[in-house]
Write an enzyme that holds these catalytic residues in place. Structure first.
Site, short mmCIF file in Angstrom:
data_model
loop_
_atom_site.label_atom_id
_atom_site.label_comp_id
_atom_site.label_asym_id
_atom_site.label_seq_id
_atom_site.Cartn_x
_atom_site.Cartn_y
_atom_site.Cartn_z
N GLU A 1 14.17 2.60 19.51
CA GLU A 1 13.45 3.88 19.57
C GLU A 1 13.10 4.21 21.01
O GLU A 1 12.54 3.34 21.69
CB GLU A 1 12.20 3.82 18.69
CG GLU A 1 12.56 3.70 17.21
CD GLU A 1 11.35 3.67 16.27
OE1 GLU A 1 10.21 3.81 16.74
OE2 GLU A 1 11.57 3.50 15.07
N GLY B 1 5.55 8.85 10.83
CA GLY B 1 4.87 8.51 9.58
C GLY B 1 3.35 8.58 9.68
O GLY B 1 2.68 9.10 8.79
N ALA B 2 2.82 8.07 10.78
CA ALA B 2 1.35 8.02 10.93
C ALA B 2 0.83 9.17 11.78
O ALA B 2 -0.36 9.21 12.11
CB ALA B 2 0.96 6.70 11.57
N ARG C 1 0.81 -1.24 0.00
CA ARG C 1 0.00 0.00 0.00
C ARG C 1 0.84 1.28 0.00
O ARG C 1 0.65 2.16 -0.84
CB ARG C 1 -0.90 0.02 1.26
CG ARG C 1 -2.10 -0.86 1.20
CD ARG C 1 -2.83 -0.82 2.53
NE ARG C 1 -1.98 -1.41 3.55
CZ ARG C 1 -2.14 -2.64 4.03
NH1 ARG C 1 -3.15 -3.38 3.62
NH2 ARG C 1 -1.32 -3.13 4.93
N ILE C 2 1.76 1.39 0.97
CA ILE C 2 2.48 2.66 1.14
C ILE C 2 3.43 2.91 -0.03
O ILE C 2 3.48 4.00 -0.59
CB ILE C 2 3.24 2.69 2.49
CG1 ILE C 2 2.22 2.68 3.64
CG2 ILE C 2 4.14 3.91 2.58
CD1 ILE C 2 2.83 2.47 5.02
N ASP D 1 9.50 -7.22 -4.84
CA ASP D 1 8.54 -7.77 -3.88
C ASP D 1 8.29 -9.22 -4.26
O ASP D 1 7.50 -9.51 -5.17
CB ASP D 1 7.23 -6.96 -3.90
CG ASP D 1 6.32 -7.32 -2.73
OD1 ASP D 1 6.26 -8.51 -2.38
OD2 ASP D 1 5.67 -6.41 -2.18
N HIS E 1 9.75 8.78 14.13
CA HIS E 1 8.66 7.83 13.84
C HIS E 1 7.30 8.55 13.79
O HIS E 1 6.38 8.23 14.53
CB HIS E 1 8.64 6.70 14.90
CG HIS E 1 7.93 5.48 14.40
ND1 HIS E 1 8.28 4.20 14.80
CD2 HIS E 1 6.91 5.31 13.54
CE1 HIS E 1 7.50 3.32 14.22
NE2 HIS E 1 6.65 3.97 13.44
N ASP F 1 12.78 7.59 9.34
CA ASP F 1 11.71 7.88 10.32
C ASP F 1 11.70 6.83 11.43
O ASP F 1 11.01 6.99 12.42
CB ASP F 1 10.35 7.90 9.59
CG ASP F 1 9.20 8.32 10.49
OD1 ASP F 1 9.37 9.31 11.24
OD2 ASP F 1 8.15 7.65 10.47
N ALA G 1 9.71 2.43 7.23
CA ALA G 1 8.95 1.21 7.55
C ALA G 1 9.26 0.74 8.97
O ALA G 1 8.49 1.04 9.90
CB ALA G 1 9.25 0.13 6.52
P1 NAD Z 1 1.69 -3.77 3.01
O1 NAD Z 1 1.38 -5.04 3.71
O2 NAD Z 1 0.63 -3.15 2.16
O3 NAD Z 1 3.00 -3.93 2.12
C1 NAD Z 1 4.13 -4.65 2.54
C2 NAD Z 1 4.71 -5.32 1.31
O4 NAD Z 1 5.95 -5.92 1.68
C3 NAD Z 1 3.83 -6.44 0.73
O5 NAD Z 1 3.55 -6.19 -0.64
C4 NAD Z 1 4.69 -7.70 0.91
O6 NAD Z 1 4.53 -8.62 -0.15
C5 NAD Z 1 6.09 -7.11 0.92
N1 NAD Z 1 7.08 -7.97 1.53
C6 NAD Z 1 6.96 -8.80 2.58
N2 NAD Z 1 8.12 -9.44 2.82
C7 NAD Z 1 9.00 -9.00 1.88
C8 NAD Z 1 10.36 -9.28 1.59
N3 NAD Z 1 11.05 -10.17 2.31
N4 NAD Z 1 10.96 -8.63 0.58
C9 NAD Z 1 10.27 -7.72 -0.16
N5 NAD Z 1 8.97 -7.44 0.04
C10 NAD Z 1 8.34 -8.06 1.05
O7 NAD Z 1 2.17 -2.76 4.18
P2 NAD Z 1 2.17 -1.16 4.18
O8 NAD Z 1 0.89 -0.68 4.75
O9 NAD Z 1 2.62 -0.66 2.85
O10 NAD Z 1 3.31 -0.91 5.30
C11 NAD Z 1 4.67 -1.14 4.99
C12 NAD Z 1 5.56 -0.89 6.20
O11 NAD Z 1 5.38 0.45 6.70
C13 NAD Z 1 5.34 -1.79 7.41
O12 NAD Z 1 6.61 -2.19 7.94
C14 NAD Z 1 4.67 -0.90 8.42
O13 NAD Z 1 4.92 -1.34 9.74
C15 NAD Z 1 5.35 0.42 8.12
N6 NAD Z 1 4.63 1.59 8.61
C16 NAD Z 1 5.36 2.61 9.18
C17 NAD Z 1 4.70 3.73 9.66
C18 NAD Z 1 5.45 4.87 10.29
O14 NAD Z 1 4.91 5.54 11.17
N7 NAD Z 1 6.67 5.17 9.87
C19 NAD Z 1 3.29 3.81 9.59
C20 NAD Z 1 2.59 2.78 8.97
C21 NAD Z 1 3.28 1.68 8.48
#
Ligand code: NAD
Length: 320
Positions: free
Chosen positions: A262, A282-283, A155-156, A175, A280, A257, A232
């Site tokens: 942390e 992001g959200a 998604r992100i 991916d 941190h 971030d 992430a």
């Molecule tokens: P998502 O589940 O939509 O996407 C994650 C992707 O990673 C998936 O497409 C999955 O197939 C892929 N993936 C899994 N294992 C993998 C690997 N070994 N190699 C390559 N790709 C792999 O998740 P999202 O909503 O896009 O969130 C992504 C990250 O962002 C998460 O780690 C989440 O915790 C983090 N995040 C951080 C903040 C922040 O405040 N900074 C806020 C929200 C989410």
């Protein structure tokens, strides 16, 4: 009579600050115990609670889950559940629900912000002028024409990619869980991606497989002058290797971030002039927090009513 109604209502413990509107909605259907003041309040209310709601601050480990003798649901107002022992919850038959898409837009926007900040050296330029200096250094970079490689294309990453395309950047991704590109962006092997991306941005969950994914070897595959972004999870990048790659001049900069620990302890990395850091956040927007709160409360209430939640990270959990 009012007393009878409240006795029949489940008790929901809110351990981390949640959006006010969401807590108001929760309190229309449950008794709410505010345990945001710390451990003492949580210890007092947890044994009689049916629901526990957290963000990322409270670490919901196996011991905490076992103290929640009556728990029937745990809600995480956000996406990452690495602060929750999901296996322990599953063993007890407790569904863990979350709000997976609540922060997508906010985090994607921060990717763009950090990238512009690194490319234009804002981490040094802004404090310099605030100190009264006037150093017009002409050593910034343009994003147009450069290639961004996303590691993890969920998604992100896709939302960040859409925004960076508007800057004239080329988007590619690695991916291994995608069988085909969701939007036409080329899917490459990790080696190919690293060798051909001037910007690499991490977007996978933190798992044993992804821990230290960007280690010294993988950083050395990036072209000289590349930029690394991590919004992430901290453990995805080996911070010592990242610092070494910045100090050697192999990397032009990094935007971070999230950190291995942390709050972060790695003072040299934080202070590095080519690193732009945020705590941190992001959200941390009004919109993302409102969405995370309302979706999580909705999911928690569904479980309390015996309905099937849409966003359950352990659907195999069976309520006892
Ligand atoms: P998502 O589940 O939509 O996407 C994650 C992707 O990673 C998936 O497409 C999955 O197939 C892929 N993936 C899994 N294992 C993998 C690997 N070994 N190699 C390559 N790709 C792999 O998740 P999202 O909503 O896009 O969130 C992504 C990250 O962002 C998460 O780690 C989440 O915790 C983090 N995040 C951080 C903040 C922040 O405040 N900074 C806020 C929200 C989410």
């Amino acid at each position: 009579m009012g007393g009878n109604v409240s006795v029949a209502q489940p008790l929901a413990v809110v351990a981390d600050p949640l959006d006010k509107e969401a807590v108001a909605e929760l309190s229309r259907h449950a008794r709410v115990a505010d345990a945001t003041s710390g451990k003492e309040a949580l210890e007092r209310d947890l044994p009689s609670a049916q629901a526990l709601l957290v963000r990322s601050r409270t670490k919901v480990d196996a011991a905490m889950i076992s103290r929640g003798e009556k728990l029937t649901v745990i809600g995480r107002a956000g996406v990452g559940v690495d602060n929750i022992d999901v296996a322990a919850a599953t063993k007890r038959g407790i569904p863990v629900v979350n709000a997976p898409a609540a922060a997508t837009t906010s985090v994607a926007e921060l990717v763009v912000g950090l990238l512009v900040a690194v490319a234009r050296d804002l981490g040094s330029q802004v404090p310099s002028l605030k100190k009264g200096e006037w150093k017009k250094a002409g050593n910034g970079l343009e994003l147009a024409g450069r290639t961004v490689g996303f590691i993890g294309y969920g998604r992100i990453a896709r939302e960040a990619g859409n925004r960076l395309k508007a800057f004239g950047m080329k988007v590619q991704a690695y991916d291994p869980y995608l069988t085909k590109s969701p939007d036409g962006a080329p899917l490459l092997s990790l080696e190919e991606l690293l060798a051909s991306s001037q910007v690499v941005s991490l977007h996978t969950p933190l798992t044993p497989e992804t821990k230290n994914l960007l280690n010294a070897g993988n950083l050395s595959r990036l072209p000289k002058g590349a930029i690394v972004l991590n919004v992430a999870r901290g453990g995805l990048v080996d911070e010592a290797a990242l610092l070494a790659a910045l100090e050697s001049g192999h990397l032009a900069g990094a935007g971070l971030d999230v950190f291995e620990e942390e709050p972060p302890k790695n003072a040299q990395l934080l202070a590095h002039p080519k690193v732009v850091v945020t705590p941190h956040i992001g959200a941390s927007t009004h919109e993302a927090q409102a969405r995370a709160g309302s979706v999580t409360v909705e999911q928690v209430l569904k479980v309390l009513r015996g309905e099937t939640p849409e966003y359950c990270v352990n659907p195999e959990a069976r309520r006892t």
